[in-house]
Design a protein around this motif. Structure first.
Motif, mmCIF file in Angstrom:
data_model
loop_
_atom_site.group_PDB
_atom_site.id
_atom_site.type_symbol
_atom_site.label_atom_id
_atom_site.label_comp_id
_atom_site.label_asym_id
_atom_site.label_seq_id
_atom_site.Cartn_x
_atom_site.Cartn_y
_atom_site.Cartn_z
ATOM 1 N N LYS A 104 0.919 -1.085 0.084
ATOM 2 C CA LYS A 104 -0.209 0.143 -0.023
ATOM 3 C C LYS A 104 0.921 1.324 0.194
ATOM 4 C CE LYS A 104 -3.632 2.400 2.369
ATOM 5 N NZ LYS A 104 -4.509 2.098 3.848
ATOM 6 N N MET A 105 0.760 2.276 -0.903
ATOM 7 C CA MET A 105 1.463 3.449 -1.070
ATOM 8 C C MET A 105 0.586 4.543 -0.575
ATOM 9 S SD MET A 105 3.703 2.793 -4.135
ATOM 10 C CE MET A 105 4.824 4.043 -3.914
ATOM 11 N N ILE A 106 0.883 5.554 0.347
ATOM 12 C CA ILE A 106 0.050 6.455 0.445
ATOM 13 C C ILE A 106 0.864 7.842 0.458
ATOM 14 C CG2 ILE A 106 -1.847 5.480 1.953
ATOM 15 C CD1 ILE A 106 -0.242 6.151 4.451
ATOM 16 N N THR A 107 0.270 9.133 0.305
ATOM 17 C CA THR A 107 0.988 10.222 0.107
ATOM 18 C C THR A 107 0.407 11.371 1.217
ATOM 19 O OG1 THR A 107 1.325 10.009 -2.169
ATOM 20 C CG2 THR A 107 1.739 12.153 -1.323
ATOM 21 N N GLY A 108 0.886 11.860 1.876
ATOM 22 C CA GLY A 108 0.761 12.907 2.891
ATOM 23 C C GLY A 108 1.350 12.914 4.191
ATOM 24 N N VAL A 109 0.880 13.431 5.139
ATOM 25 C CA VAL A 109 1.324 13.641 6.404
ATOM 26 C C VAL A 109 0.798 13.098 7.500
ATOM 27 C CG1 VAL A 109 2.249 15.210 8.275
ATOM 28 C CG2 VAL A 109 2.461 16.076 5.946
ATOM 29 N N VAL A 110 1.192 11.987 8.361
ATOM 30 C CA VAL A 110 0.619 11.541 9.453
ATOM 31 C C VAL A 110 0.557 12.464 10.745
ATOM 32 C CG1 VAL A 110 0.357 9.456 11.016
ATOM 33 C CG2 VAL A 110 0.652 9.300 8.528
ATOM 34 N N ARG A 111 -0.619 13.184 11.208
ATOM 35 C CA ARG A 111 -0.349 14.033 12.173
ATOM 36 C C ARG A 111 -0.530 13.435 13.401
ATOM 37 N NH1 ARG A 111 -0.072 18.889 9.154
ATOM 38 N NH2 ARG A 111 -0.854 18.613 7.304
ATOM 39 N N LEU A 122 3.786 -1.300 3.692
ATOM 40 C CA LEU A 122 3.348 0.112 3.604
ATOM 41 C C LEU A 122 4.355 1.231 3.316
ATOM 42 C CD1 LEU A 122 1.186 2.091 4.327
ATOM 43 C CD2 LEU A 122 1.850 2.384 6.977
ATOM 44 N N VAL A 123 4.389 1.867 2.115
ATOM 45 C CA VAL A 123 5.101 2.968 1.771
ATOM 46 C C VAL A 123 4.347 4.301 2.051
ATOM 47 C CG1 VAL A 123 6.342 4.041 -0.184
ATOM 48 C CG2 VAL A 123 6.025 1.284 -0.047
ATOM 49 N N LEU A 124 4.823 5.267 2.855
ATOM 50 C CA LEU A 124 4.690 6.662 2.924
ATOM 51 C C LEU A 124 5.414 7.561 2.553
ATOM 52 C CD1 LEU A 124 2.592 8.755 4.412
ATOM 53 C CD2 LEU A 124 4.169 8.677 6.544
ATOM 54 N N MET A 125 4.806 8.205 1.563
ATOM 55 C CA MET A 125 5.431 9.314 0.733
ATOM 56 C C MET A 125 5.059 10.671 1.654
ATOM 57 S SD MET A 125 6.805 7.660 -1.542
ATOM 58 C CE MET A 125 7.627 9.053 -2.535
ATOM 59 N N GLY A 126 5.721 10.951 2.668
ATOM 60 C CA GLY A 126 5.676 12.270 3.488
ATOM 61 C C GLY A 126 6.038 11.801 4.781
ATOM 62 N N ASP A 127 5.621 12.738 5.839
ATOM 63 C CA ASP A 127 6.108 12.472 7.262
ATOM 64 C C ASP A 127 5.290 11.853 8.288
ATOM 65 O OD1 ASP A 127 8.265 14.078 6.210
ATOM 66 O OD2 ASP A 127 7.660 15.951 6.757
ATOM 67 N N VAL A 128 5.834 11.329 9.353
ATOM 68 C CA VAL A 128 4.812 10.931 10.386
ATOM 69 C C VAL A 128 5.370 12.135 11.555
ATOM 70 C CG1 VAL A 128 4.374 9.253 11.811
ATOM 71 C CG2 VAL A 128 4.985 8.774 9.635
ATOM 72 N N ASN A 129 4.229 12.961 12.111
ATOM 73 C CA ASN A 129 4.603 13.767 12.934
ATOM 74 C C ASN A 129 4.760 13.345 14.354
ATOM 75 O OD1 ASN A 129 4.859 15.740 11.098
ATOM 76 N ND2 ASN A 129 2.775 16.682 11.560
ATOM 77 N N PRO A 130 5.327 13.649 15.520
ATOM 78 C CA PRO A 130 5.329 13.446 16.827
ATOM 79 C C PRO A 130 3.565 13.136 16.985
ATOM 80 C CG PRO A 130 6.781 15.168 16.739
ATOM 81 C CD PRO A 130 6.206 15.050 15.195
ATOM 82 N N GLY A 131 3.532 11.796 17.614
ATOM 83 C CA GLY A 131 1.911 11.717 18.151
ATOM 84 C C GLY A 131 1.142 10.920 16.914
ATOM 85 N N GLY A 132 1.787 10.803 15.665
ATOM 86 C CA GLY A 132 1.263 9.913 14.479
ATOM 87 C C GLY A 132 1.986 8.529 14.734
ATOM 88 N N THR A 133 0.924 7.543 13.887
ATOM 89 C CA THR A 133 1.415 6.201 14.503
ATOM 90 C C THR A 133 1.071 5.321 13.023
ATOM 91 O OG1 THR A 133 0.734 6.146 16.537
ATOM 92 C CG2 THR A 133 0.828 4.008 15.573
ATOM 93 N N LEU A 134 2.183 4.615 12.741
ATOM 94 C CA LEU A 134 1.809 3.637 11.542
ATOM 95 C C LEU A 134 2.028 2.108 11.962
ATOM 96 C CD1 LEU A 134 4.433 5.173 8.966
ATOM 97 C CD2 LEU A 134 2.283 5.485 9.185
ATOM 98 N N LEU A 135 1.091 1.277 11.620
ATOM 99 C CA LEU A 135 0.791 -0.114 12.306
ATOM 100 C C LEU A 135 0.928 -0.901 10.767
ATOM 101 C CD1 LEU A 135 -1.759 0.298 15.001
ATOM 102 C CD2 LEU A 135 0.629 0.380 15.073
ATOM 103 N N CYS A 136 1.716 -1.998 10.830
ATOM 104 C CA CYS A 136 1.886 -2.562 9.514
ATOM 105 C C CYS A 136 2.199 -4.164 9.802
ATOM 106 C CB CYS A 136 2.796 -2.001 8.755
ATOM 107 S SG CYS A 136 2.943 -2.793 7.036
#
Length: 223
Positions: A104-111, A122-136
């Motif tokens: 899965k590819m997503i674009t943006g910022v995980v706030r 999982l591929v994220l084209m963007g940033d993960v800010n403090p408090g944001g979470t990626l689960l995979c």
């Protein structure tokens, strides 16, 4: 054959004839020996007379064509037995045990407060800010800054990685191993880095060293 031994073949009457249920765990030679014994000794009276249609079920045993022919040859020795089918569900079981890993590819910022979860890579084209979470369940690749929480292998896989262009996480987790980044992780190097497990311990290295762990293309490993 000793009657006290475990029986590996069950013969049942069905509408179409007889159903032979063969144990899929015992050694194949022992299975053939019991089949001969049942046809010639213990079940001879039941299996004589008019034509009888036989259906053979192998369970999850992955039998070769040669092995199936051996079974047929033994049954055909009884002239009134007609083999209708020899079936194994091994192929169906194999397809359900190892489902493909999806990318899965997503674009943006995980706030802060946001969670992105995916079963696969999982591929994220963007940033993960403090408090944001990626689960995979598979690998995580962040082409940007990873400053939040990333958990790869959420269902227990330990061969996955977490990679980011800038690795400054609040917390990393692979399977059940949790690690908070010590000061020495912050190398100041602009190269993309990744986290992985070695003997249950989380390590960090440059993405250029990933080939030492894998020979497949990194984004599509397991797909």
């Amino acid at each position: 054959m000793n009657v006290s031994e475990k029986q590996h073949i069950t013969i049942k009457g069905v509408k179409e004839g007889l159903l032979f249920l063969l144990d899929d765990q015992c050694e194949f030679p022992a299975l053939l020996q019991e089949l001969r014994y049942k046809l010639e000794k213990t079940h001879q009276q039941v299996l004589t007379g008019p034509l009888i249609h036989i259906h053979v079920k192998l369970g999850s045993r992955l039998a070769s064509d040669e092995e199936k022919e051996e079974i047929k040859a033994i049954i055909k020795q009884q002239g009134n037995l007609i083999i209708q089918s020899i079936e194994s569900d091994a192929r169906e079981q194999t397809s359900t045990v190892a489902p493909p890993v999806l990318l899965k590819m997503i674009t943006g910022v995980v706030r802060s407060g946001q969670t992105v979860e995916h079963d696969g890579n999982l591929v994220l084209m963007g940033d993960v800010n403090p408090g944001g979470t990626l689960l995979c369940s598979g690998d995580i690749y962040v082409f940007g800054m990873l400053r939040g929480i990333a958990h790869a292998g959420i269902y227990g896989r330990t061969d996955v990685i977490i990679a980011a262009s800038l690795l400054r996480p609040t917390q990393l987790r692979i399977a059940e191993v949790i690690s908070r980044p010590p000061d020495e992780w912050i190398s100041g190097d602009a190269a993309m880095e990744f986290a992985y497990l070695v003997d249950g311990t989380m390590k960090i290295d440059k993405i250029s060293q990933l080939y030492r762990l894998r020979k497949d293309p990194i984004l599509f490993k397991g797909v």
